[in-house]
Design a protein around this motif. Sequence first.
Motif, short mmCIF file in Angstrom:
data_model
loop_
_atom_site.label_atom_id
_atom_site.label_comp_id
_atom_site.label_asym_id
_atom_site.label_seq_id
_atom_site.Cartn_x
_atom_site.Cartn_y
_atom_site.Cartn_z
N TRP A 75 0.85 -1.20 0.00
CA TRP A 75 0.00 0.00 0.00
C TRP A 75 0.89 1.24 0.00
O TRP A 75 0.67 2.17 -0.77
CB TRP A 75 -0.91 -0.02 1.23
CG TRP A 75 -1.92 1.09 1.28
CD1 TRP A 75 -3.22 1.02 0.90
CD2 TRP A 75 -1.73 2.43 1.77
NE1 TRP A 75 -3.85 2.23 1.10
CE2 TRP A 75 -2.94 3.12 1.63
CE3 TRP A 75 -0.64 3.12 2.29
CZ2 TRP A 75 -3.11 4.45 2.01
CZ3 TRP A 75 -0.79 4.45 2.66
CH2 TRP A 75 -2.02 5.10 2.51
N TRP A 76 1.91 1.26 0.88
CA TRP A 76 2.81 2.41 0.97
C TRP A 76 3.61 2.57 -0.32
O TRP A 76 3.90 3.70 -0.74
CB TRP A 76 3.74 2.29 2.18
CG TRP A 76 3.04 2.62 3.45
CD1 TRP A 76 2.61 1.74 4.40
CD2 TRP A 76 2.63 3.91 3.91
NE1 TRP A 76 1.97 2.40 5.42
CE2 TRP A 76 1.97 3.75 5.14
CE3 TRP A 76 2.77 5.20 3.40
CZ2 TRP A 76 1.45 4.81 5.86
CZ3 TRP A 76 2.26 6.26 4.12
CH2 TRP A 76 1.61 6.06 5.34
N GLY A 80 3.65 5.92 -2.60
CA GLY A 80 4.90 6.53 -3.05
C GLY A 80 4.97 6.65 -4.57
O GLY A 80 5.42 7.67 -5.10
N ALA A 81 4.48 5.64 -5.27
CA ALA A 81 4.48 5.68 -6.73
C ALA A 81 3.56 6.79 -7.23
O ALA A 81 3.90 7.50 -8.19
CB ALA A 81 4.03 4.33 -7.29
N LYS A 83 2.75 9.56 -5.62
CA LYS A 83 3.39 10.87 -5.33
C LYS A 83 4.50 11.15 -6.34
O LYS A 83 4.65 12.28 -6.80
CB LYS A 83 3.91 10.89 -3.91
CG LYS A 83 2.80 10.98 -2.87
CD LYS A 83 3.39 11.06 -1.48
CE LYS A 83 2.32 11.03 -0.44
NZ LYS A 83 1.73 12.30 -0.12
N ALA A 84 5.27 10.13 -6.68
CA ALA A 84 6.35 10.30 -7.67
C ALA A 84 5.76 10.65 -9.04
O ALA A 84 6.27 11.52 -9.74
CB ALA A 84 7.19 9.04 -7.76
N TYR A 85 4.68 9.99 -9.40
CA TYR A 85 4.03 10.25 -10.69
C TYR A 85 3.53 11.70 -10.74
O TYR A 85 3.76 12.41 -11.71
CB TYR A 85 2.87 9.29 -10.91
CG TYR A 85 2.11 9.58 -12.18
CD1 TYR A 85 2.55 9.08 -13.40
CD2 TYR A 85 0.96 10.36 -12.17
CE1 TYR A 85 1.87 9.35 -14.57
CE2 TYR A 85 0.28 10.64 -13.33
CZ TYR A 85 0.73 10.13 -14.53
OH TYR A 85 0.06 10.42 -15.68
N GLU A 86 2.84 12.12 -9.68
CA GLU A 86 2.34 13.50 -9.64
C GLU A 86 3.49 14.50 -9.73
O GLU A 86 3.39 15.52 -10.41
CB GLU A 86 1.57 13.76 -8.33
CG GLU A 86 0.14 13.39 -8.39
CD GLU A 86 -0.62 13.84 -7.15
OE1 GLU A 86 -0.17 14.78 -6.46
OE2 GLU A 86 -1.66 13.25 -6.87
N HIS A 87 4.58 14.21 -9.01
CA HIS A 87 5.73 15.11 -9.00
C HIS A 87 6.35 15.22 -10.40
O HIS A 87 6.69 16.31 -10.85
CB HIS A 87 6.76 14.64 -7.99
CG HIS A 87 7.98 15.49 -7.93
ND1 HIS A 87 7.99 16.76 -7.37
CD2 HIS A 87 9.24 15.27 -8.39
CE1 HIS A 87 9.20 17.27 -7.49
NE2 HIS A 87 9.98 16.39 -8.10
N LEU A 88 6.51 14.10 -11.06
CA LEU A 88 7.16 14.10 -12.37
C LEU A 88 6.23 14.59 -13.48
O LEU A 88 6.66 15.31 -14.38
CB LEU A 88 7.67 12.69 -12.71
CG LEU A 88 8.81 12.18 -11.82
CD1 LEU A 88 9.12 10.73 -12.15
CD2 LEU A 88 10.04 13.05 -11.99
N ALA A 89 4.96 14.22 -13.42
CA ALA A 89 4.04 14.56 -14.50
C ALA A 89 3.31 15.88 -14.23
O ALA A 89 2.69 16.43 -15.13
CB ALA A 89 3.02 13.44 -14.69
N HIS A 90 3.34 16.34 -12.99
CA HIS A 90 2.64 17.58 -12.59
C HIS A 90 1.14 17.51 -12.87
O HIS A 90 0.53 18.50 -13.23
CB HIS A 90 3.26 18.80 -13.28
CG HIS A 90 4.71 18.96 -13.02
ND1 HIS A 90 5.21 19.26 -11.77
CD2 HIS A 90 5.79 18.83 -13.84
CE1 HIS A 90 6.53 19.32 -11.84
NE2 HIS A 90 6.91 19.06 -13.08
N ARG A 91 0.59 16.31 -12.76
CA ARG A 91 -0.85 16.16 -12.95
C ARG A 91 -1.33 14.88 -12.31
O ARG A 91 -0.55 13.99 -12.00
CB ARG A 91 -1.22 16.17 -14.42
CG ARG A 91 -0.59 15.05 -15.23
CD ARG A 91 -0.91 15.22 -16.71
NE ARG A 91 -0.08 14.36 -17.52
CZ ARG A 91 -0.43 13.16 -17.94
NH1 ARG A 91 -1.60 12.66 -17.63
NH2 ARG A 91 0.39 12.43 -18.66
N ARG A 92 -2.62 14.79 -12.13
CA ARG A 92 -3.23 13.57 -11.58
C ARG A 92 -3.29 12.53 -12.69
O ARG A 92 -3.48 12.85 -13.86
CB ARG A 92 -4.66 13.85 -11.09
CG ARG A 92 -4.76 14.85 -9.96
CD ARG A 92 -4.38 14.31 -8.63
NE ARG A 92 -5.17 13.15 -8.29
CZ ARG A 92 -4.84 12.28 -7.38
NH1 ARG A 92 -3.74 12.42 -6.71
NH2 ARG A 92 -5.60 11.24 -7.13
#
Length: 165
Positions: A75-76, A80-81, A83-92
């Motif tokens: 789950w964690w 984390g994945a 959050k990393a996706y949002e950070h890199l892609a800057h979108r949901r």
Amino acid sequence: MEAGIASWVNSLLAALAVPKLGLSAVFVIAVVSATLLPLGSEFAVIGLVKLDEGLFWPAVLVATAGNTLGGAITWWMGLGAEKAYEHLAHRRPHEARALQWLQRFGAKACLLSWLPVVGDPLCAVAGWLKLPFWPCVLYMAIGKFGRYLTMTAALLWWFPGQITL
């Protein structure tokens, strides 16, 4: 280098050998098998109980605890994945039908974490969707306990001649 790793793995497996540290081995195997690694823990539980039927309940409970911990770790990892996706892609992320289904059922969908193939990724997706952690863990534990109880009892008592060590 490879000989050192092989020696270390053999030492670890020897330390976790069923007759010596059976419940510890079941716990470690159950934790690892609940991650996205392809490993099953049922045979460790059944093997231990076959060696000592008095360990039925402890083995089922230890396997449930280990597998639930592994599900919580997954789950964690999903969180984390995300959050990393949002950070890199800057979108949901785009929400597919399966994600929408999981969001609709919420934490209760983690009851299905016991299923082969889809159960472990389900825990990761629950983290990705930021479903509430403790309710997810509770439903994971219920589902996993039911699986270990049913499979161990069925294989040991309903099909006793089918399993030999």
